[in-house]
Scaffold this active site. Structure first.
Site, PDB file in Angstrom:
ATOM      1  N   SER A 142       0.876  -1.173   0.000  1.00  0.00           N
ATOM      2  CA  SER A 142       0.000   0.000   0.000  1.00  0.00           C
ATOM      3  C   SER A 142       0.909   1.216   0.000  1.00  0.00           C
ATOM      4  O   SER A 142       2.110   1.097   0.319  1.00  0.00           O
ATOM      5  CB  SER A 142      -0.840  -0.036   1.281  1.00  0.00           C
ATOM      6  OG  SER A 142      -1.416   1.222   1.544  1.00  0.00           O
ATOM      7  N   TYR A 155      -2.025  -1.405  10.390  1.00  0.00           N
ATOM      8  CA  TYR A 155      -1.961  -1.532   8.917  1.00  0.00           C
ATOM      9  C   TYR A 155      -0.618  -1.022   8.400  1.00  0.00           C
ATOM     10  O   TYR A 155       0.036  -1.679   7.579  1.00  0.00           O
ATOM     11  CB  TYR A 155      -3.117  -0.734   8.320  1.00  0.00           C
ATOM     12  CG  TYR A 155      -3.364  -0.940   6.843  1.00  0.00           C
ATOM     13  CD1 TYR A 155      -4.062  -2.057   6.378  1.00  0.00           C
ATOM     14  CD2 TYR A 155      -2.950   0.000   5.900  1.00  0.00           C
ATOM     15  CE1 TYR A 155      -4.331  -2.232   5.027  1.00  0.00           C
ATOM     16  CE2 TYR A 155      -3.218  -0.164   4.551  1.00  0.00           C
ATOM     17  CZ  TYR A 155      -3.909  -1.284   4.106  1.00  0.00           C
ATOM     18  OH  TYR A 155      -4.172  -1.451   2.776  1.00  0.00           O
TER      19      TYR A 155
HETATM   20  P1  NAD Z   1     -11.701  -6.315  -0.214  1.00  0.00           P
HETATM   21  O1  NAD Z   1     -12.299  -6.202   1.134  1.00  0.00           O
HETATM   22  O2  NAD Z   1     -12.492  -5.901  -1.412  1.00  0.00           O
HETATM   23  O3  NAD Z   1     -11.186  -7.822  -0.481  1.00  0.00           O
HETATM   24  C1  NAD Z   1     -10.420  -8.503   0.466  1.00  0.00           C
HETATM   25  C2  NAD Z   1     -10.629 -10.002   0.286  1.00  0.00           C
HETATM   26  O4  NAD Z   1      -9.762 -10.655   1.216  1.00  0.00           O
HETATM   27  C3  NAD Z   1     -12.056 -10.474   0.573  1.00  0.00           C
HETATM   28  O5  NAD Z   1     -12.510 -11.316  -0.457  1.00  0.00           O
HETATM   29  C4  NAD Z   1     -11.921 -11.234   1.897  1.00  0.00           C
HETATM   30  O6  NAD Z   1     -12.819 -12.332   2.017  1.00  0.00           O
HETATM   31  C5  NAD Z   1     -10.486 -11.717   1.799  1.00  0.00           C
HETATM   32  N1  NAD Z   1      -9.907 -12.035   3.112  1.00  0.00           N
HETATM   33  C6  NAD Z   1      -9.948 -11.283   4.239  1.00  0.00           C
HETATM   34  N2  NAD Z   1      -9.319 -11.929   5.230  1.00  0.00           N
HETATM   35  C7  NAD Z   1      -8.883 -13.107   4.722  1.00  0.00           C
HETATM   36  C8  NAD Z   1      -8.169 -14.211   5.247  1.00  0.00           C
HETATM   37  N3  NAD Z   1      -7.800 -14.257   6.536  1.00  0.00           N
HETATM   38  N4  NAD Z   1      -7.866 -15.239   4.427  1.00  0.00           N
HETATM   39  C9  NAD Z   1      -8.256 -15.227   3.129  1.00  0.00           C
HETATM   40  N5  NAD Z   1      -8.952 -14.231   2.583  1.00  0.00           N
HETATM   41  C10 NAD Z   1      -9.251 -13.184   3.361  1.00  0.00           C
HETATM   42  O7  NAD Z   1     -10.331  -5.485  -0.122  1.00  0.00           O
HETATM   43  P2  NAD Z   1      -9.365  -4.832  -1.239  1.00  0.00           P
HETATM   44  O8  NAD Z   1      -9.497  -3.366  -1.118  1.00  0.00           O
HETATM   45  O9  NAD Z   1      -9.514  -5.488  -2.540  1.00  0.00           O
HETATM   46  O10 NAD Z   1      -7.938  -5.200  -0.587  1.00  0.00           O
HETATM   47  C11 NAD Z   1      -7.083  -6.197  -1.110  1.00  0.00           C
HETATM   48  C12 NAD Z   1      -5.662  -5.878  -0.663  1.00  0.00           C
HETATM   49  O11 NAD Z   1      -5.280  -4.606  -1.200  1.00  0.00           O
HETATM   50  C13 NAD Z   1      -5.478  -5.781   0.851  1.00  0.00           C
HETATM   51  O12 NAD Z   1      -4.241  -6.375   1.213  1.00  0.00           O
HETATM   52  C14 NAD Z   1      -5.441  -4.282   1.099  1.00  0.00           C
HETATM   53  O13 NAD Z   1      -4.719  -3.962   2.260  1.00  0.00           O
HETATM   54  C15 NAD Z   1      -4.731  -3.832  -0.158  1.00  0.00           C
HETATM   55  N6  NAD Z   1      -4.912  -2.413  -0.471  1.00  0.00           N
HETATM   56  C16 NAD Z   1      -6.158  -1.915  -0.663  1.00  0.00           C
HETATM   57  C17 NAD Z   1      -6.299  -0.562  -0.946  1.00  0.00           C
HETATM   58  C18 NAD Z   1      -7.644   0.069  -1.147  1.00  0.00           C
HETATM   59  O14 NAD Z   1      -7.708   1.315  -1.141  1.00  0.00           O
HETATM   60  N7  NAD Z   1      -8.713  -0.679  -1.358  1.00  0.00           N
HETATM   61  C19 NAD Z   1      -5.169   0.268  -1.045  1.00  0.00           C
HETATM   62  C20 NAD Z   1      -3.911  -0.305  -0.862  1.00  0.00           C
HETATM   63  C21 NAD Z   1      -3.795  -1.647  -0.564  1.00  0.00           C
END
Ligand code: NAD
Length: 260
Positions: A142, A155
């Site tokens: 991130s 985080y």
């Molecule tokens: P999201 O909530 O849309 O999807 C996350 C997925 O992870 C879900 O399907 C959930 O079921 C799964 N999950 C959660 N805990 C789990 C576990 N213990 N084991 C297996 N699966 C699990 O979130 P997103 O925004 O797509 O985030 C995905 C990644 O991107 C994360 O690591 C997040 O930190 C990172 N990220 C997101 C953003 C943002 O702005 N959305 C920015 C930077 C980084």
């Protein structure tokens, strides 16, 4: 086809960024594994990919469970014959001021982001080594792998930690052409972020609109969210880039929020 017949495991691929990466990899010819703790949603993504003419399977995987990670990776190897690409993407967000951060929530955050990255790496590397074809390991970091924000101690700590893991895996993997890189997105409007907007508004005492404009997108060059497609394109670059020239790196995709 940049990933023809490559076996690509994407954790957390039932939603958001991981789901888009799965679709992108499938369009490029990859055999995609939708690994998620939400098996029903993972199966729905695999079905969508199959309907579009791609190849995918869903596996139940809580990335914090060594047993589940190992069993899921073994099932993938049995079905598809190996692992070429791992995207360690599963993640959640929990926000509190540091002095109010429940210890259980802190441990949960570190378990999902760091234990999950470690356990999936540990399970996949032996298969990549045995096949002798190299491999690509991609960690979903991130901007918070480089930068801090209030309320996000767990985080930010976890996302910074992924860079250390990545650099170590890149060094250990080098002789086997196993590359490791981190993608560092800015804010992407997924369920993870939608949930944070009201939480941050309450914690900071500001409106939800101000959370978006004055907190999340304040430092970008154009006030725009990064998209799931933007992140998936970078994930495709790292997955398809076959030489050790690109390893141990972290690439920020954030509309200029953070500049190296
Ligand atoms: P999201 O909530 O849309 O999807 C996350 C997925 O992870 C879900 O399907 C959930 O079921 C799964 N999950 C959660 N805990 C789990 C576990 N213990 N084991 C297996 N699966 C699990 O979130 P997103 O925004 O797509 O985030 C995905 C990644 O991107 C994360 O690591 C997040 O930190 C990172 N990220 C997101 C953003 C943002 O702005 N959305 C920015 C930077 C980084």
């Amino acid at each position: 086809m940049k990933l023809q017949d490559k076996v690509c495991i994407v954790t957390g691929a039932a939603s958001g960024i991981g789901k888009e990466i799965a679709h992108t990899y499938a369009r490029e010819g990859g055999k995609v594994v939708i690994a998620d703790m939400n098996l029903a949603a993972a199966q729905a993504v695999a079905d969508e990919i199959a309907k579009a003419g791609g190849t995918a399977m869903a596996v139940a995987m809580d990335v914090t469970s060594e047993e589940q990670v190992n069993a899921a990776v073994a099932a993938v190897v049995a079905a598809y014959g190996g692992v070429d690409v791992l995207v360690s993407n599963a993640g959640i967000q929990i926000v509190h001021p540091v002095e109010d951060f429940p210890f259980a929530d802190w441990k949960k955050m570190l378990a999902i982001h760091l234990d999950g990255a470690f356990l999936t790496t540990k399970a996949c590397v032996p298969h990549m080594k045995a096949a002798g074809k190299g491999g690509s390991i991609i960690y979903m970091g991130s901007v918070h792998s480089k930068e801090a924000s209030v309320l996000k101690s767990a985080y930010v700590t976890a996302k910074h930690g992924l860079i250390g893991l990545c650099k170590t895996v890149a060094k250990e993997g080098g002789p086997f052409r196993i590359r490791a890189n981190v993608i560092c997105p800015g804010f992407v409007r997924t369920p993870l972020v939608e949930k944070q907007i009201p939480e941050q508004a309450a914690a900071l005492g500001i409106s939800e609109d101000d959370v978006v404009k004055k907190v999340m997108l304040k430092e970008t060059v154009d006030g725009e969210f990064t998209t799931v497609q933007d992140v998936a394109e970078v994930a495709l670059l790292f997955a398809g880039f076959e030489s050790n020239a690109l390893t141990g790196q972290s690439l920020v995709v954030s509309h200029g929020w953070f500049m190296q």
